[in-house]
Design a protein around this motif. Structure first.
Motif, PDB file in Angstrom:
ATOM      1  N   UNK A   1       0.803  -1.211   0.000  1.00  0.00           N
ATOM      2  CA  UNK A   1       0.000   0.000   0.000  1.00  0.00           C
ATOM      3  C   UNK A   1       0.835   1.258   0.000  1.00  0.00           C
ATOM      4  N   UNK A   2       0.123   2.364  -0.047  1.00  0.00           N
ATOM      5  CA  UNK A   2       0.738   3.686   0.024  1.00  0.00           C
ATOM      6  C   UNK A   2       0.461   4.252   1.408  1.00  0.00           C
ATOM      7  N   UNK A   3       1.518   4.473   2.156  1.00  0.00           N
ATOM      8  CA  UNK A   3       1.415   5.048   3.497  1.00  0.00           C
ATOM      9  C   UNK A   3       1.554   6.558   3.383  1.00  0.00           C
ATOM     10  N   UNK A   4       0.676   7.273   4.050  1.00  0.00           N
ATOM     11  CA  UNK A   4       0.716   8.730   4.046  1.00  0.00           C
ATOM     12  C   UNK A   4       0.957   9.197   5.476  1.00  0.00           C
ATOM     13  N   UNK A   5       1.887  10.123   5.599  1.00  0.00           N
ATOM     14  CA  UNK A   5       2.243  10.687   6.898  1.00  0.00           C
ATOM     15  C   UNK A   5       2.053  12.197   6.817  1.00  0.00           C
TER      16      UNK A   5
ATOM     17  N   UNK B   1      -7.380   4.864   8.238  1.00  0.00           N
ATOM     18  CA  UNK B   1      -6.622   5.515   9.296  1.00  0.00           C
ATOM     19  C   UNK B   1      -5.853   4.453  10.071  1.00  0.00           C
ATOM     20  N   UNK B   2      -4.551   4.626  10.198  1.00  0.00           N
ATOM     21  CA  UNK B   2      -3.764   3.743  11.051  1.00  0.00           C
ATOM     22  C   UNK B   2      -3.815   4.298  12.464  1.00  0.00           C
ATOM     23  N   UNK B   3      -3.378   5.547  12.636  1.00  0.00           N
ATOM     24  CA  UNK B   3      -3.495   6.203  13.933  1.00  0.00           C
ATOM     25  C   UNK B   3      -3.068   7.665  13.854  1.00  0.00           C
ATOM     26  N   UNK B   4      -3.428   8.380  14.882  1.00  0.00           N
ATOM     27  CA  UNK B   4      -2.906   9.715  15.129  1.00  0.00           C
ATOM     28  C   UNK B   4      -1.980   9.609  16.325  1.00  0.00           C
ATOM     29  N   UNK B   5      -0.905  10.342  16.271  1.00  0.00           N
ATOM     30  CA  UNK B   5      -0.047  10.522  17.431  1.00  0.00           C
ATOM     31  C   UNK B   5      -0.034  12.027  17.659  1.00  0.00           C
ATOM     32  N   UNK B   6      -0.921  12.482  18.537  1.00  0.00           N
ATOM     33  CA  UNK B   6      -1.154  13.917  18.654  1.00  0.00           C
ATOM     34  C   UNK B   6      -1.728  14.394  17.331  1.00  0.00           C
ATOM     35  N   UNK B   7      -1.129  15.413  16.725  1.00  0.00           N
ATOM     36  CA  UNK B   7      -1.640  15.883  15.444  1.00  0.00           C
ATOM     37  C   UNK B   7      -1.057  15.134  14.239  1.00  0.00           C
ATOM     38  N   UNK B   8      -0.150  14.179  14.468  1.00  0.00           N
ATOM     39  CA  UNK B   8       0.497  13.453  13.367  1.00  0.00           C
ATOM     40  C   UNK B   8      -0.390  12.309  12.889  1.00  0.00           C
ATOM     41  N   UNK B   9      -0.597  12.255  11.577  1.00  0.00           N
ATOM     42  CA  UNK B   9      -1.450  11.238  10.954  1.00  0.00           C
ATOM     43  C   UNK B   9      -0.613  10.180  10.254  1.00  0.00           C
ATOM     44  N   UNK B  10      -1.040   8.922  10.374  1.00  0.00           N
ATOM     45  CA  UNK B  10      -0.539   7.829   9.549  1.00  0.00           C
ATOM     46  C   UNK B  10      -1.767   7.148   8.970  1.00  0.00           C
TER      47      UNK B  10
END
Length: 181
Positions: free
Chosen positions: A47-51, A96-105
């Motif tokens: 897949x394509x992971x977006x950060x 959505x994989x997860x948020x770490x604070x405002x950071x998206x994966x």
């Protein structure tokens, strides 16, 4: 209660003793990852992971106008940001994989093994989120400093598993097959 080395070791050993054999198979068809994956049922997912991150978040939280407002507006802003970004990810076909604070994966894995479409969706998400932050999110908080975002994407394989606390999904990336978009 303080940390106890023996108690921690015993807890880990008990978990390992009760754990079933781990199965890793290639994801070959569309599936609901929430239902399919478990601690021991894993999938090799192309897949394509977006950060996406908010590089000025530390400034917003310490020096910005949000800090002068007892952080209430910042907490509210991050909550709204995460909710809306999740909707955008899902509406574009991502997961959505997860948020770490405002950071998206997030990850795009459908259509299965279609690098061109997966990469296109990852780039589209990055463009849409830049527009969302600039034209929708920041204007909703006119009295506060603007969020800025920085983004990147990676195309390749990752092992999908549900190995977090309380079934939180964690995708473990395998760098061997990844290629930057």
């Amino acid at each position: 209660m303080s940390w106890d080395k023996k108690r921690s070791h015993d807890r880990i050993q008990k978990h390992l003793d009760g754990m079933e054999e781990i199965e890793v198979k290639k994801l070959t068809r569309e599936a609901d990852l929430e239902q399919l994956l478990s601690e021991t049922t894993c999938r090799d997912i192309y897949g394509a992971h977006v950060y996406i991150q908010v590089p000025n978040f530390a400034h917003l939280a310490s020096d910005g106008l949000y800090a002068q407002d007892d952080y209430k507006r910042l907490i509210q802003g991050v909550h709204i940001y995460q909710r809306e970004v999740t909707h955008i990810v899902e509406n574009l076909g991502g997961t959505l994989v997860h948020f770490q604070g405002p950071k998206l994966h997030a990850i795009f894995y459908r259509p299965i093994d279609n690098a061109k479409k997966l990469a296109s969706r990852a780039v589209l998400l990055q463009l849409v989120l830049k527009d969302f932050v600039k034209t929708v999110f920041n204007p909703a908080f006119p009295d506060y400093d603007d969020f800025t975002i920085a983004d990147g994407a990676d195309l390749g394989n990752a092992i999908g598993t549900m190995d977090g606390i309380n079934g939180d999904r964690e995708l473990l990336a395998s760098a061997a097959d990844s290629g930057r978009l």
